[in-house]
Design an enzyme around this catalytic site. Structure first.
Site: not given
Length: 293
Positions: A154-156, A159
């Site tokens: 999951h790439c913050h 998003g």
């Protein structure tokens, strides 16, 4: 989060995407309005500067398009089961009775099951949240609260989850950002050289071309971030692994059953047709009829 009647889908932490957008656009604006203008003075009799500006703007648009494609599409979400299977042994009046008048127990649902991938047995787990057996290479994201096919991470910064349907665009985004950093660094260094030829000393040069110095430092730092990710994911693509699988196999020493050889792995990522979404996000929600037990 959905926009334009479900055509665009963002993750729950999509607000960080605004920061990423500013990290790309602001340096480019500074470069075009300051550095490129100084280079224009040096190349006044040539059209080189217009080529530099055109390359910068087109390359930035390309990076922004990749950012848009990566962060606004379904990464490969697996639909939840609307009618969950029973997992516990139930003894109540709604359970059928056998010939002797006793209630028939519902057998417990196995937590795992075996499936075959490329001739190898792979264990898939049951997801308590989505009430499904996860497909191979699928994982439940704790941030998005969805099971995602070929879950990488999951790439913050985007998003959004990176999975089966947007991994290709993610890699192109990271690698293109690294090249853009190299380009901005080189052009800023060229501008500093021109200024140094005029002023002679490094201190006066830095004062007169402060924007170029800031851009060089900025692009150098972010190149190591984007370039490091590019090299890491090139390694993962060559071995047909995800980030999650790489970290897990380091501890479990598991065999990679998805490896098709380096060339075949790159073909799988870049040359195969993107799988259609399992969801129709533009469809109307259908009212479900209660299940009869």
């Amino acid at each position: 989060m959905f926009f334009i009647k479900g055509r665009l889908m963002f993750g729950l932490d999509a607000r960080f995407l605004v920061i990423t957008l500013l990290l790309i656009v602001v340096p480019i604006v500074i470069f075009c309005t300051n550095v490129a203008r100084n280079v224009l003075h040096e190349f006044l009799t040539y059209n080189v500067v217009y080529v530099i500006l055109a390359v910068t703007i087109l390359f930035t648009i390309y990076v922004l398009v990749l950012l848009f494609l990566t962060s606004t599409r379904d990464p490969g979400i697996v639909p939840r089961n609307s009618h969950p299977l029973e997992e516990e042994i139930c003894y109540n009046s709604s359970v059928p009775v056998d010939a002797s008048g006793r209630h028939t127990p519902i057998p417990p649902l196995p937590r795992t099951k075996e499936v075959f991938v490329n001739g190898f047995s792979v264990t898939v787990k049951y997801c308590d949240t989505c009430q499904i057996y996860r497909p191979p290479r699928c994982l439940h994201c704790s941030v998005c609260d969805n099971c995602v096919e070929r879950f990488d991470h999951h790439c913050h910064w985007l998003g959004q989850c990176i999975g089966l349907r947007n991994y290709r665009y993610f890699f192109l985004l990271v690698s293109s950002s690294a090249l853009l950093c190299i380009f901005i660094f080189a052009m800023s260094a060229l501008n500093i050289k021109f200024v140094m030829d005029d002023y002679g000393t490094l201190w006066k040069t830095m004062k007169e071309s402060l924007a170029s110095v800031i851009l060089m430092v900025y692009s150098f730092i972010f190149f190591w971030f984007a370039g490091g990710l590019t090299c890491f994911h090139l390694y993962l693509i060559g071995r047909n692994q995800t980030t999650y699988e790489k970290c897990r196999r380091r501890a479990d020493n598991m065999q990679n059953v998805y490896d098709r050889g380096c060339f075949g792995n790159f073909l799988e990522v870049f040359c195969t047709k993107t799988k259609s979404s399992r969801y129709n996000f533009q469809a109307y929600v259908q009212e479900e009829t209660p299940m009869r037990i």
